[in-house]
Design a protein around this motif. Structure first.
Motif, PDB file in Angstrom:
ATOM      1  N   ALA A  38       0.817  -1.210   0.000  1.00  0.00           N
ATOM      2  CA  ALA A  38       0.000   0.000   0.000  1.00  0.00           C
ATOM      3  C   ALA A  38       0.850   1.260   0.000  1.00  0.00           C
ATOM      4  CB  ALA A  38      -0.936   0.010   1.203  1.00  0.00           C
ATOM      5  N   PRO A  44      -0.623   7.474  -1.056  1.00  0.00           N
ATOM      6  CA  PRO A  44      -0.940   6.761   0.181  1.00  0.00           C
ATOM      7  C   PRO A  44      -1.141   7.676   1.383  1.00  0.00           C
ATOM      8  CG  PRO A  44       1.385   6.611  -0.226  1.00  0.00           C
ATOM      9  CD  PRO A  44       0.768   7.309  -1.423  1.00  0.00           C
ATOM     10  N   VAL A  55       1.761   5.765   5.837  1.00  0.00           N
ATOM     11  CA  VAL A  55       0.457   5.761   5.172  1.00  0.00           C
ATOM     12  C   VAL A  55      -0.555   6.516   6.038  1.00  0.00           C
ATOM     13  CG1 VAL A  55       0.847   3.601   3.929  1.00  0.00           C
ATOM     14  CG2 VAL A  55      -0.181   3.540   6.187  1.00  0.00           C
ATOM     15  N   THR A  59      -5.765   4.559   4.187  1.00  0.00           N
ATOM     16  CA  THR A  59      -4.933   3.573   3.499  1.00  0.00           C
ATOM     17  C   THR A  59      -4.642   2.387   4.407  1.00  0.00           C
ATOM     18  OG1 THR A  59      -3.910   5.329   2.205  1.00  0.00           O
ATOM     19  CG2 THR A  59      -2.762   3.232   2.270  1.00  0.00           C
TER      20      THR A  59
END
Length: 84
Positions: A38, A44, A55, A59
């Motif tokens: 991710a 992100p 993040v 996210t």
């Protein structure tokens, strides 16, 4: 009519494993791998930030949810082939 269809479908559902440390490890590892992936998405960090992680909160939640879905698929797949 519908109840007979549901009963017929319920008899064909394969057995699922009981919760154990192996299942927990598989789901945890898959969630961590998805969280690492991710960080490679285009944006992100949109939204409120998490301290200590690269993040944002949305996210992180999305990565954990998708990691659980992937982990569940792995557990069910391993159970289906007799490895778990």
């Amino acid at each position: 009519m519908i109840s007979s269809i549901l009963l017929a479908a319920a008899t064909t559902v394969p057995a699922t494993p009981a919760w154990n440390p192996t299942v927990a490890i598989i789901i945890s590892i898959s969630s961590i791998v998805v969280l690492l992936l991710a960080t490679r998405i285009e944006k992100p960090n949109v939204g409120p930030k998490l301290p200590g992680l690269p993040v944002s909160i949305p996210t992180f939640i999305a990565a954990m949810a998708f990691g659980h879905i992937i982990g569940t698929g792995i557990v069910l797949g391993l159970t289906n082939i007799g490895r778990l």
